[in-house]
Design a protein around this motif. Sequence first.
Motif, mmCIF file in Angstrom:
data_model
loop_
_atom_site.group_PDB
_atom_site.id
_atom_site.type_symbol
_atom_site.label_atom_id
_atom_site.label_comp_id
_atom_site.label_asym_id
_atom_site.label_seq_id
_atom_site.Cartn_x
_atom_site.Cartn_y
_atom_site.Cartn_z
ATOM 1 N N VAL A 1 17.206 -13.497 38.655
ATOM 2 C CA VAL A 1 17.342 -12.609 39.815
ATOM 3 C C VAL A 1 16.082 -12.645 40.669
ATOM 4 O O VAL A 1 16.153 -12.728 41.901
ATOM 5 N N LEU A 2 14.926 -12.599 40.031
ATOM 6 C CA LEU A 2 13.655 -12.624 40.750
ATOM 7 C C LEU A 2 13.531 -13.879 41.617
ATOM 8 O O LEU A 2 13.169 -13.812 42.803
ATOM 9 N N LEU A 3 13.837 -15.040 41.047
ATOM 10 C CA LEU A 3 13.726 -16.304 41.786
ATOM 11 C C LEU A 3 14.802 -16.423 42.863
ATOM 12 O O LEU A 3 14.549 -16.976 43.940
ATOM 13 N N SER A 4 15.990 -15.900 42.590
ATOM 14 C CA SER A 4 17.068 -15.956 43.588
ATOM 15 C C SER A 4 16.718 -15.120 44.813
ATOM 16 O O SER A 4 16.945 -15.538 45.951
ATOM 17 N N ILE A 5 16.181 -13.934 44.594
ATOM 18 C CA ILE A 5 15.763 -13.080 45.710
ATOM 19 C C ILE A 5 14.677 -13.775 46.520
ATOM 20 O O ILE A 5 14.682 -13.732 47.755
ATOM 21 N N SER A 6 13.754 -14.433 45.831
ATOM 22 C CA SER A 6 12.683 -15.148 46.528
ATOM 23 C C SER A 6 13.242 -16.240 47.426
ATOM 24 O O SER A 6 12.764 -16.451 48.549
ATOM 25 N N PHE A 7 14.274 -16.934 46.943
ATOM 26 C CA PHE A 7 14.895 -17.986 47.764
ATOM 27 C C PHE A 7 15.604 -17.379 48.971
ATOM 28 O O PHE A 7 15.446 -17.846 50.106
ATOM 29 N N ASN B 1 1.540 -21.370 27.810
ATOM 30 C CA ASN B 1 1.802 -22.801 27.923
ATOM 31 C C ASN B 1 1.512 -23.248 29.353
ATOM 32 O O ASN B 1 2.137 -22.768 30.299
ATOM 33 N N PRO B 2 0.563 -24.188 29.555
ATOM 34 C CA PRO B 2 0.199 -24.618 30.919
ATOM 35 C C PRO B 2 1.364 -25.249 31.675
ATOM 36 O O PRO B 2 1.364 -25.282 32.909
ATOM 37 N N LEU B 3 2.382 -25.726 30.949
ATOM 38 C CA LEU B 3 3.530 -26.326 31.618
ATOM 39 C C LEU B 3 4.298 -25.301 32.451
ATOM 40 O O LEU B 3 4.899 -25.646 33.471
ATOM 41 N N ILE B 4 4.264 -24.037 32.032
ATOM 42 C CA ILE B 4 4.948 -22.984 32.791
ATOM 43 C C ILE B 4 4.259 -22.778 34.129
ATOM 44 O O ILE B 4 4.903 -22.668 35.179
ATOM 45 N N LYS B 5 2.919 -22.756 34.101
ATOM 46 C CA LYS B 5 2.163 -22.618 35.361
ATOM 47 C C LYS B 5 2.468 -23.777 36.300
ATOM 48 O O LYS B 5 2.687 -23.589 37.503
ATOM 49 N N GLU B 6 2.462 -24.969 35.750
ATOM 50 C CA GLU B 6 2.700 -26.160 36.570
ATOM 51 C C GLU B 6 4.096 -26.113 37.195
ATOM 52 O O GLU B 6 4.273 -26.477 38.370
ATOM 53 N N LEU B 7 5.080 -25.685 36.423
ATOM 54 C CA LEU B 7 6.442 -25.601 36.940
ATOM 55 C C LEU B 7 6.533 -24.607 38.095
ATOM 56 O O LEU B 7 7.149 -24.892 39.126
ATOM 57 N N LEU B 8 5.909 -23.445 37.935
ATOM 58 C CA LEU B 8 5.950 -22.431 38.992
ATOM 59 C C LEU B 8 5.254 -22.914 40.262
ATOM 60 O O LEU B 8 5.676 -22.582 41.373
ATOM 61 N N GLU B 9 4.194 -23.678 40.103
ATOM 62 C CA GLU B 9 3.486 -24.208 41.263
ATOM 63 C C GLU B 9 4.346 -25.176 42.069
ATOM 64 O O GLU B 9 4.169 -25.332 43.272
ATOM 65 N N GLU B 10 5.297 -25.811 41.410
ATOM 66 C CA GLU B 10 6.150 -26.802 42.091
ATOM 67 C C GLU B 10 7.289 -26.151 42.876
ATOM 68 O O GLU B 10 7.920 -26.810 43.700
ATOM 69 N N TYR C 1 3.746 -13.118 44.340
ATOM 70 C CA TYR C 1 4.349 -11.984 43.633
ATOM 71 C C TYR C 1 5.263 -12.459 42.510
ATOM 72 O O TYR C 1 5.183 -11.983 41.375
ATOM 73 N N GLU C 2 6.166 -13.415 42.823
ATOM 74 C CA GLU C 2 7.077 -13.923 41.795
ATOM 75 C C GLU C 2 6.312 -14.669 40.698
ATOM 76 O O GLU C 2 6.598 -14.497 39.507
ATOM 77 N N LYS C 3 5.343 -15.485 41.107
ATOM 78 C CA LYS C 3 4.558 -16.222 40.108
ATOM 79 C C LYS C 3 3.832 -15.260 39.182
ATOM 80 O O LYS C 3 3.839 -15.417 37.955
ATOM 81 N N ASP C 4 3.193 -14.253 39.781
ATOM 82 C CA ASP C 4 2.405 -13.315 38.997
ATOM 83 C C ASP C 4 3.299 -12.495 38.057
ATOM 84 O O ASP C 4 2.936 -12.229 36.905
ATOM 85 N N THR C 5 4.462 -12.098 38.563
ATOM 86 C CA THR C 5 5.377 -11.320 37.745
ATOM 87 C C THR C 5 5.863 -12.117 36.543
ATOM 88 O O THR C 5 5.856 -11.629 35.408
#
Length: 383
Positions: free
Chosen positions: A127-133, A155-164, A171-175
């Motif tokens: 829901v969070l990502l859908s609202i952001s879109f 896991n650093p892979l999660i950070k990398e995925l969010l950056e992409e 706000y969404e990344k931090d949440t």
Amino acid sequence: MYLIIKFLFHENINLSELSLDLEVTRRTVANDIKSIRNELEYFNLKIESINSIGVKLVGKEIDKRKVFSLYILKFLRDIDYLPDKLKKMLKEIKDIMEFKGIVQTVKYIVDNLEMPSSGLLMRSFEVLLSISFIRKNYVDSSLEVNVISTNGILNPLIKELLEEIKFITKYEKDTILSWCVSRSYEYIINGKTNCLERMKKLLELINLEFKSNFILTKPLLIKLHSLIKSYDFKKEYNIKEFYLHNRNLSEKYEHMFSRIKKIVLRELKGIDSFDLMIISTIFLELLTLNLSFKTQRIQNVAIVYNFINPLIIDDLCKKLLINDIVNNSNYVYINHLDNYLKVNRVDSVLIFEDINLEKYNLKYLRLSLPLSFEDILKLEVIV
């Protein structure tokens, strides 16, 4: 509440068009707006008129997104009982989740968490990502939150995925990062969350009541933590899940279960009946002998879940009753069931929650918790 979801997609809403769309008078629409104004004020939001023609939602974008999240989570939970027009708008949101890769992204994030998660967390992320879109063109300074420090416990892979992901804000990344970090064993055990103290207090009271000496092991901590986080979330958003208790229990078993429930109710005030049952069952497991029953092996079984953590289902079934069935089953989050059925054969479904499967042509069985010997007879339905 249809108006709230309309604001998700549109900044300004023409009241005449809205009344035609809903097939009601403008006076009815105006009364509905009046009824939700107080609730929106809690989030520092206001509905303001535009030249007597329409209305707009006024406030910080971060507060708007919090309101949208609240209502979408509630509506998706009760989608089978909503009016058709609201269902149509929610289908648009679900389509965005699927076709924009949000479902796959969330699954990757959850799969890479140190501690297992529940359907509630998955749906919250979706829901969070859908609202952001949907709101990518409505961004203000309120979304520029400080990024938290997650060194060594994420896991650093999660950070990398969010950056992409191009359309999400800080706000969404931090949440998402905050939620992920709060489910790190290191984070919990170092006392960076009040969950640890609440878990210790509950176990201390159980030990006192039953003159036992259980300790908070890592497996027990993981199970209790996911439930307390779910309890906190549902309490914040006023989500209530109801539970049908298994009454085919011996008097001694039921008495012990009631004593545990009293302790949990006293410590987790306002807990809903479903979370109460799950947490109490975990402690009951510590206090009773494990039961071992033989069941006929079956294939192509799906265990469909919503709020409950699959780890807890797995543990309860293996130790109490239906180990063979669990070994031949796949866990499927209810909101992913449609896609799962497209590519997998499912002969039978097991559920442990209040999940409506009437629209599916499936043979299914609802098991009540805590599991008892009588439940072995129910398995004839799917064997």
